[in-house]
Design an enzyme around this catalytic site. Sequence first.
Site, PDB file in Angstrom:
ATOM      1  CE  LYS B 108      11.675  -1.824  13.728  1.00 41.00           C
ATOM      2  NZ  LYS B 108      12.854  -1.716  14.611  1.00 41.00           N
ATOM      3  NE  ARG B 109       6.647   3.654  21.528  1.00 37.32           N
ATOM      4  CZ  ARG B 109       7.453   2.726  22.036  1.00 37.32           C
ATOM      5  NH1 ARG B 109       7.889   1.725  21.295  1.00 37.32           N
ATOM      6  NH2 ARG B 109       7.816   2.779  23.309  1.00 37.32           N
TER       7      ARG B 109
END
Lengths: 309, 309
Positions: B108-109
């Site tokens: 979930k960058r």
Amino acid sequence: VSNFADRLLNAIDEKHSFLVAGIDPSIEQLPRCLLKKANNFSSSEREAAGFALSLFGRDLIDAVKEYVVGVKIQMAYFEVFGYHGIKAFEEVARYARQAGLLVIADGKRGDIGSTALAYAQAYLHQESDIDALTVNPYLGSDSVQPFIDRCSENKGVFILVKTSNKSSQEFQDLICMNRPLYQHVGEAVCRWSKGLKGEHGYSSVGAVVGATFPKEMENLRTLMPQVIFLVPGFGAQGGSADDVIGAFDTCGYGAIVNSSRGIMYAYINGPYTEDDYQQAQKEAAETACRQINLALEKAERLPLSFGKS
Amino acid sequence: VSNFADRLLNAIDEKHSFLVAGIDPSIEQLPRCLLKKANNFSSSEREAAGFALSLFGRDLIDAVKEYVVGVKIQMAYFEVFGYHGIKAFEEVARYARQAGLLVIADGKRGDIGSTALAYAQAYLHQESDIDALTVNPYLGSDSVQPFIDRCSENKGVFILVKTSNKSSQEFQDLICMNRPLYQHVGEAVCRWSKGLKGEHGYSSVGAVVGATFPKEMENLRTLMPQVIFLVPGFGAQGGSADDVIGAFDTCGYGAIVNSSRGIMYAYINGPYTEDDYQQAQKEAAETACRQINLALEKAERLPLSFGKS
């Protein structure tokens, strides 16, 4: 003193600085003399890269530590080299802490509660060298809570509210019930920050608010009186010292200002050669620190404890 | 075949499965026999933890590989142990790839463009064992673009649209201009997905849409016809096989379903003992795979290529 906000405000008073040095090293930009040294000490390309990032980060800390209250380490640049990079990240964080600096890990993490708990454990556990982590709010309260819980154990968080990049308007400025999304997030940060105030009146739950949107920043300052702003976008991204003034309260507190490329890469296109990279970084940090203090003085917001800047 | 969406759809046809096994190992839950082995081979606690995560992940892959098209490795659980954890993450990713599975890194960058470029370089470079990364859209287009750019080089992304956790409603469901925020994000994902369609008509730019909100999922399926959904929330989080049907198109494609705890920890509270953890995981994966196929068959959406389930 254990509350993160108090530790931060005490460091500001002690150093007469609101500056944070960003450590976002891109391997292509590092001084060649340093890369050569790293190559001599390593057996693989990735190991050499990790060594170079660690050395560069530690040298930067030595160069700027007089003029900054902390460092913000951008995790992405370390993750590029896998576990060699993470080893370097850990070394840099430890070195900064030993130099008496506050350490902000800029990871912008965010996930469902059970996973957020693992991230909080990874970066904000009691023995960690990291003081605070940046957190993305898109998943809502239950994703933020595990980080908030660490704030009563002397750690801090900075939650993304209005970011410094151009596209931040795309979703963050969408109008929902008569006000932009970032304001809804700001209101949530206010709620989350309650009960975690230190002796100086600020909470250890902070917000990321970009220097590139001074008007939005002023509105948020009013909306979130007890929330410390971590202000990126100063320097290379285009924000000036005057642009960040709106992040401060009338006594001159309430914000710290990050500069990454402007300090870190001061040896590129400046009067110094690559070999004197630390001298270049030191002067850039001193200049940035003074510019912010002068702008605050001009706006009559320099803290009394600073005396004359 | 190099397009990520094509590789994924081919794997579905070949394996007759839409299942992805989530690898989110929490050290406290691992079988004691495995922890003991890890301790014997390690000189420090963190090294032992990394060894245990790596071993557990690789054993899980061996146990379930017949029944899944890929694995989703949750990075947080590896980051808990610093560089020892990241080393384990890399070993597990490599092992999964060698087993012929697609590898999704669930990190979930999301960050400003220059930093997002570093994250894309870290996880989606050409030689990486990782096929796709999950990405947070809160910072807008310029933060997503570096990941999209990798999708024309055979990699994929899954962008958070509507997440499976309860608090996802807090911001994602806010109504902006007559429709919820997640729908605005969905529309942006549609735009980003254009020009990256494979031969099967799906794009290598996908979306994360939680199984816990079946109604929202059906609306998004209509809104985003060429976007593959990565569906978390099945199993331990409460989503049933019937709940995920809305993620599929009328031909039975367009989604993959992740189960983490339900498969990974099948040896806890089941008929098997800890020593038989792989057997327990294998049966749980087989059951989950069959449940989804049966629900699709009942809804008359099982792909023709599957024959009878």
